[in-house]
Design a protein around this motif. Structure first.
Motif, PDB file in Angstrom:
ATOM      1  N   SER A  68      46.987  11.165 -55.217  1.00 51.44           N
ATOM      2  CA  SER A  68      47.863  11.616 -56.292  1.00 51.44           C
ATOM      3  C   SER A  68      49.046  10.690 -56.539  1.00 51.44           C
ATOM      4  O   SER A  68      49.668  10.743 -57.574  1.00 51.44           O
ATOM      5  N   LEU A  70      51.896  10.997 -55.532  1.00 48.33           N
ATOM      6  CA  LEU A  70      53.043  11.863 -55.732  1.00 48.33           C
ATOM      7  C   LEU A  70      53.638  12.075 -54.352  1.00 48.33           C
ATOM      8  O   LEU A  70      52.905  12.315 -53.391  1.00 48.33           O
ATOM      9  N   GLN A 100      55.363   8.599 -57.591  1.00 47.23           N
ATOM     10  CA  GLN A 100      56.345   9.442 -58.263  1.00 47.23           C
ATOM     11  C   GLN A 100      56.976  10.391 -57.265  1.00 47.23           C
ATOM     12  O   GLN A 100      56.278  10.939 -56.413  1.00 47.23           O
ATOM     13  N   ALA A 101      58.270  10.591 -57.399  1.00 42.39           N
ATOM     14  CA  ALA A 101      58.956  11.549 -56.538  1.00 42.39           C
ATOM     15  C   ALA A 101      59.064  12.902 -57.237  1.00 42.39           C
ATOM     16  O   ALA A 101      59.418  12.980 -58.399  1.00 42.39           O
TER      17      ALA A 101
ATOM     18  N   ILE B  59      46.587  20.124 -59.921  1.00 38.92           N
ATOM     19  CA  ILE B  59      46.132  18.965 -60.687  1.00 38.92           C
ATOM     20  C   ILE B  59      44.934  19.413 -61.524  1.00 38.92           C
ATOM     21  O   ILE B  59      44.895  19.234 -62.736  1.00 38.92           O
ATOM     22  N   ALA B 101      60.144  19.875 -61.006  1.00 40.28           N
ATOM     23  CA  ALA B 101      60.949  18.762 -61.490  1.00 40.28           C
ATOM     24  C   ALA B 101      60.442  17.456 -60.889  1.00 40.28           C
ATOM     25  O   ALA B 101      60.198  17.369 -59.696  1.00 40.28           O
ATOM     26  N   VAL B 102      60.290  16.465 -61.716  1.00 42.41           N
ATOM     27  CA  VAL B 102      59.932  15.118 -61.291  1.00 42.41           C
ATOM     28  C   VAL B 102      61.064  14.228 -61.772  1.00 42.41           C
ATOM     29  O   VAL B 102      61.614  14.474 -62.846  1.00 42.41           O
ATOM     30  N   PHE B 103      61.421  13.232 -61.010  1.00 42.64           N
ATOM     31  CA  PHE B 103      62.538  12.423 -61.505  1.00 42.64           C
ATOM     32  C   PHE B 103      62.365  10.955 -61.175  1.00 42.64           C
ATOM     33  O   PHE B 103      61.617  10.579 -60.288  1.00 42.64           O
ATOM     34  N   SER B 104      63.096  10.135 -61.934  1.00 47.30           N
ATOM     35  CA  SER B 104      63.270   8.751 -61.531  1.00 47.30           C
ATOM     36  C   SER B 104      64.582   8.244 -62.096  1.00 47.30           C
ATOM     37  O   SER B 104      65.164   8.846 -62.988  1.00 47.30           O
ATOM     38  N   MET B 120      56.397   8.503 -66.744  1.00 48.19           N
ATOM     39  CA  MET B 120      56.514   9.959 -66.732  1.00 48.19           C
ATOM     40  C   MET B 120      55.542  10.606 -67.702  1.00 48.19           C
ATOM     41  O   MET B 120      54.940  11.636 -67.404  1.00 48.19           O
ATOM     42  N   TRP B 123      52.144  11.837 -66.821  1.00 41.27           N
ATOM     43  CA  TRP B 123      51.932  13.132 -66.168  1.00 41.27           C
ATOM     44  C   TRP B 123      51.911  14.269 -67.174  1.00 41.27           C
ATOM     45  O   TRP B 123      51.855  15.431 -66.807  1.00 41.27           O
TER      46      TRP B 123
END
Lengths: 334, 334
Positions: A68, A70, A100-101, B59, B101-104, B120, B123
């Motif tokens: 993934s 992730l 990805q975080a 997923i 939440a996903v971040f960068s 992003m 996704w």
DNA sequence: ACCAAAATTGGTAGCGCTGCCAAAAAAATC
DNA sequence: GATTTTTTTGGCAGCGCTACCAATTTTGGT
């Protein structure tokens, strides 16, 4: 130029394939730069991608391929700058490697941690990163069953599930006590925040007391506040502590936030530091080094912890406990 | 009790169905609590889930159903506590509603922002959250083509792509200037960090100068430091500024971090605040209110911004610009 | 007891992509 | 020029789940 109006239906790989006049597999290979394809094919595919504004769907890609990319962070708090620092260190490395975080926040509650770990595992992350070693039985069971890598951060005093990266909080507490003793302080107090929840602060306190005891010095008094650590909390706590134990000559704080609060109380109350009262923090925040007198404290490897954690996971390193150590900063407050 | 050894092959929904003696659809309905099923079926499914340690695969679920329940944050920095605060506000709401939440982090670089937005979008998030209005053409095009919701945070001075939540930085700058003028300060300076990158700080400065000019007051001098805002940076900058312009009676800082640094310089140099020099910050950080003299500043709705942004997205609210305002804190430094 | 309406259930076709395989094309060899 | 080797290519079966539909069971009314 591509069309600019909002697309009803998102472009898929097979549409790109058709537009480029090649097979789907070829598009896939070109885009991932994996397997072989001719320069001509590459060109036509990239051209079609550009023309259609194609954005690959990683949900589908992940499902089809297993990995993934992730990485899930389940951290106690975003308010405590410690965790953003770790995220920052990890984020840089992860991004370079196209991971990805994903994150969520437990507020230092083990039950929330369990729920959030469950939610995270549903995304089949490559790894889960947690703070410390104290987890519920359910959390442990899930993580072990998940088959994904687990990294426990900022602590090495305990039994790791898989990987652990950090430093010894107990040792940091000991080093802090030794320093104060070496400097001749004997009437020592402690100011802390909720230790049941922040178990790492608890371990520091344990190490601290242990060293005092071993030297035959008794901790004079302590003030432990409910709730999270904060500068305001630290200020109020020191004031309270000094009211009860005015004779103290040094105070050890659960972290720099609390210590800064204590320092501000001293400034406001004209208590001369360190002559009349010495202050010792923990973390080595930048702000503590920009105050009129830099804070005497311990610098912890927060960014490095994040960075190494990410690297170990990316390289699928075998189970391991990494001690990044810490550094005592002889500031001007103790 | 479930087996405890690491499972080679993860449990799938159809294995659960078989173990429970029901169809896959029934398992799916029970687990999502959606559609109808008997109490008996529910029981058998939950029992099997427990027994096998099944963790749904989101997923696969997402691919099959369209909605990803993922919200992407592309923020400039984690060091500046402003953004963790926004994340915190949003995180709480998102979690309640089973969003992730996903971040960068862009480091304030528009090109990195563009690359990260592209990553992003792969996704297929429900929404993308960005800081402010300044984006590259590529970023705008991608976002518009993506069909997903876009929220621009902490700024409302500009043209929104879709949703915007925050306050007027220009207005905050104006209010700051008005306050200083009302208090009688006339020899005013400015200390800031890299304004090309932090465009919101730039807008505040613009509003500030505009109001000064309108009142016929000239900004005496300014010190602008390259790099990010920090307490250390603010301290050094004020020192530098005062060397050039010793006659200043007030300084406006790009934010509280910088202002705290300035305050520490005054403490260290025995410059009495606000008698000899007044200090004015921006953000209303807690720490600025715990110093011996609370900082005079503007409190910004950071957590509320995150919260509202999340709510608007979850409720699929139509395009809208929400002004959450700000609050001037009359501290003791101006 | 009989039939209509409602509740419950299972089968199956995708979602968009990757991995595998065999077919086709190109290059290299004799 | 024929044959072997290598490179490139497309087809198609899943990945694990949800949505839809049709089949089945249950319920209710008379």
């Amino acid at each position: 130029m591509t069309t600019d109006f909002k697309q009803q239906t998102t472009v898929t790989l097979s549409e790109v394939a058709e537009a480029a006049g090649v097979g789907e597999s070829t598009v896939s290979r070109v885009l991932r730069n994996h397997g072989s394809f001719s320069g001509k094919a590459r060109e036509r595919v990239l051209d079609a991608v550009e023309r259609l504004g194609y954005v690959p769907n990683r949900i589908a890609g992940t499902l089809a391929s297993a990995g993934s990319r992730l990485v899930a962070f389940v951290i106690p708090s975003l308010t405590n700058i410690v965790f953003p620092d770790v995220l920052r260190g990890a984020g840089a490395v992860l991004e370079e490697n196209h991971y990805q975080a994903v994150f969520s926040v437990t507020d230092y509650e083990p039950e929330r941690e369990e729920a959030l770990v469950a939610a995270m595992l549903a995304w089949r992350p490559t790894a889960v990163m947690l703070a410390g070693f104290e987890h519920t039985g359910g959390t442990l069971k899930m993580l072990r069953a998940s088959g994904c890598r687990v990294v426990e951060l900022l602590d090495i005093d305990g039994i790791a599930i898989d990987l652990a990266v950090g430093f010894s909080n107990r040792e940091a507490g000991r080093a802090s006590a030794e320093f104060l003793l070496k400097r001749g302080y004997r009437r020592i107090g402690y100011v802390g925040h909720d230790l049941d929840r922040d178990t790492r602060a608890g371990k520091r306190f344990d190490g601290f007391r242990e060293t005092l005891n071993r030297a035959g010095v008794r901790l004079v008094d302590r003030e432990i506040r409910a709730g999270a650590s904060s500068v305001g909390n630290g200020r109020a706590a020191l004031e309270q502590l000094l009211r009860r134990a005015p004779g103290l000559d040094a105070v050890y704080f659960s972290n720099d936030d609390m210590a800064l609060g204590g320092y501000f109380h001293c400034l406001a109350d004209a208590i001369s530091v360190p002559t009349r009262l010495a202050l010792f923090g923990h973390n080595g925040l930048d702000i503590g080094q920009a105050t009129p007198q830099p804070l005497t404290t311990i610098r912890t490897p927060r960014v490095a912890t994040g960075k190494l954690a990410a690297e170990l996971v990316i390289n699928d390193h075998p189970s391991h406990v990494a001690d990044l150590g810490f550094e005592l900063i002889e500031g001007a407050t103790a």
